[in-house]
Every structure is written in C-alpha cells, then in structure tokens.
Design an enzyme around this catalytic site. Sequence first.
Site, PDB file in Angstrom:
ATOM      1  N   ASP A 209       0.873  -1.169   0.000  1.00  0.00           N
ATOM      2  CA  ASP A 209       0.000   0.000   0.000  1.00  0.00           C
ATOM      3  C   ASP A 209       0.916   1.227   0.000  1.00  0.00           C
ATOM      4  O   ASP A 209       2.113   1.121   0.309  1.00  0.00           O
ATOM      5  CB  ASP A 209      -0.883  -0.020   1.251  1.00  0.00           C
TER       6      ASP A 209
ATOM      7  N   ASP B 216      -0.224   5.233   0.788  1.00  0.00           N
ATOM      8  CA  ASP B 216      -0.531   6.215   1.828  1.00  0.00           C
ATOM      9  C   ASP B 216      -0.584   5.550   3.198  1.00  0.00           C
ATOM     10  O   ASP B 216      -1.377   4.637   3.431  1.00  0.00           O
ATOM     11  CB  ASP B 216      -1.876   6.899   1.534  1.00  0.00           C
TER      12      ASP B 216
END
Length: 323
Positions: free
Chosen positions: A15, A17
């Site tokens: 991922d 953010d």
Amino acid sequence: MSDALLAAYDAVLFDLDGTVYHGTRVIPGAPETVRAAREHGTPVRFVTNNASKAPDEVVAHLTGLGMPAGTDEVHTSAQAGVQLLKERLDPGAEVLVVGTESLAAEVTQAGLTPVRENVAGVQAVVQGHSPDNTWAALAEACLAIRAGALWVACNVDATLPSERGLLPGNGSMVAALRTATDVEPLVAGKPQPLLFDTAARSAGAERPLVVGDRLDTDIAGAVAAGIDSLVVLSGVATPKQLIEAIPAERATYLARDLTALTEAVEDLRIGPRPGWTVTTEGGVLAATGDGDELDLLRALCHTAWETGVTELHGDAEARLGGS
C-alpha cells in the site's frame, strides 16, 4: 536474510498512503526496505486506493522519495474502476467522471468517453478522489445515478492519510452520494480483491505478501484475495482496532512499519509470544510478563481473536500506551 519475512514470499504488494509515505513525507526506512526486496530478487508492486494520480505520477512521486519504480509496478483503484466499466459498457459509452483528469484519461484509454455533465446518454458514473471535487460535480453524478447510470466508486476509504493528519477520503464523498441517491456503488478498489489479484499476476507471484496500514481496505482486501498480510502501525490502524478486528480484517503479521520486512518471520507473526502470558479472567484481557510492547500486542490480538474478549485490563492498556 534467508529467514526474513520478505524471503518467505515471491512478491510484496505495498500500500502507499500510510505505509510507504505520508503525503510528501517518506516513512523512515522505506527506500532502504524496498531496495532490500529488489536486491533479494523479490518483485515489488505498489497498490493504492488513491485514484487521483496516474501511474506515471505515482512513479514520479516514489522516485522523488528515493524509491525508483516502473509504471508496470503501480496498480491504482482508478485502473481497477475503469476495468469494471470496460467490462460492462459498450465501446465509446459516455462516462461521467467525478475525479481528476488522470481518471478521465484512464476512461479515454479504455475506449470510453469521459464527460463532466449529466448529458443525455450518460451510461455510467466513475468516482475517484480529487481535492477539487465540488458540490456541483456531486450534483451531476447524483442526477445520473438517479436516472439509472451504473455507479463505480474507485474506493471507499473514508479518510486519506497526509503529513498533516487524516483528511476526508473518497469514501466520504461516496457516502454523500449514497445518502442522496439510496444507491450502492460497485466498488473497484480495496477491500475488493481485484487490485491485489491483478498486481500478483503482473509479478508472476503465487505466494505474495500484502503490506498495509488499514484493516478495512488493505488487510480486508488481502483476506478476500486469500493472501497473507503484514499490518503496520505507521498509518491508520491502532492497537485497539487490531484487537477488535473481525475475522475478515485480521492480518498474519504485525509490525511498527514496513522495515520489519527484513526481520525474521516468526518474530512478526500474530500469536502467543515469549515473555507474555495473556488471560481472560473476569471477561477482560490481562497480560503478565515483560518484553517488547509489539510482542504484547501480537499476543493480545491472538487471545482476543481466539476468545472474542476484547476489553483490555487497565494494566495491559497502559503497557500499550493507552491503545
């Protein structure tokens, strides 16, 4: 390195953010960890629910933070959303875009026609995060959805991590349209498995590992895709959320941040931990022992998930810093 977590899998799906960076601020150690994975020969992929940037923009951002990447290594919810549209619409169909110009460009590349107003003939609405989304844009989408247009939400993240803290995410805007239309969108991004499945296939991986900071998207998406996961505390997830996690949002491993990928597999696994004893007397989780607080959290999660007891004894809560 042979016993390191990254060595146990044939690809790592990161991922972005809250996991690799916070806006313009890189997570300390992230460039070195990504480089270690590459040097080990483990393919990496960057899988993001943020639909506001095109893959080449994500690459530029990563490169500027010390993590050079290729556009083929980036998988966005905008791409996933447009893939869903392409599977359901005829070529050239008009799609009302609520989002950035890069999202509109993805629509064009798929052979569809992006528009910004609810003109006659609009067959679908695609909604992705943009700091410039306005009430007027939502109003156009509302009219189209109420008229029967297919509605695809790139993601439903309620918040978006930034260097300033949590900000409203695409899910907050989706919630406004859901309230206004009484319609549920077709969701393209995490926690749906499409992004992870696509990323894993592109890496030729049969046993990938997901690394993320959100239980309801990253970890839930990994569970839905049947993929092991490492949850990190560098973003949204909190100890309390981890302890109370439902089965569909439970990670395999737990660490403070992604640098743990170079640590031993068994040191990171959620389960009973040396030095800690967890009990559920009186209907609360109590812990005795001494050692690393993350080991304590791993042991608490294990017992909570096994027993359904999630309330912390005051002493255990204090050891975790108040959760």
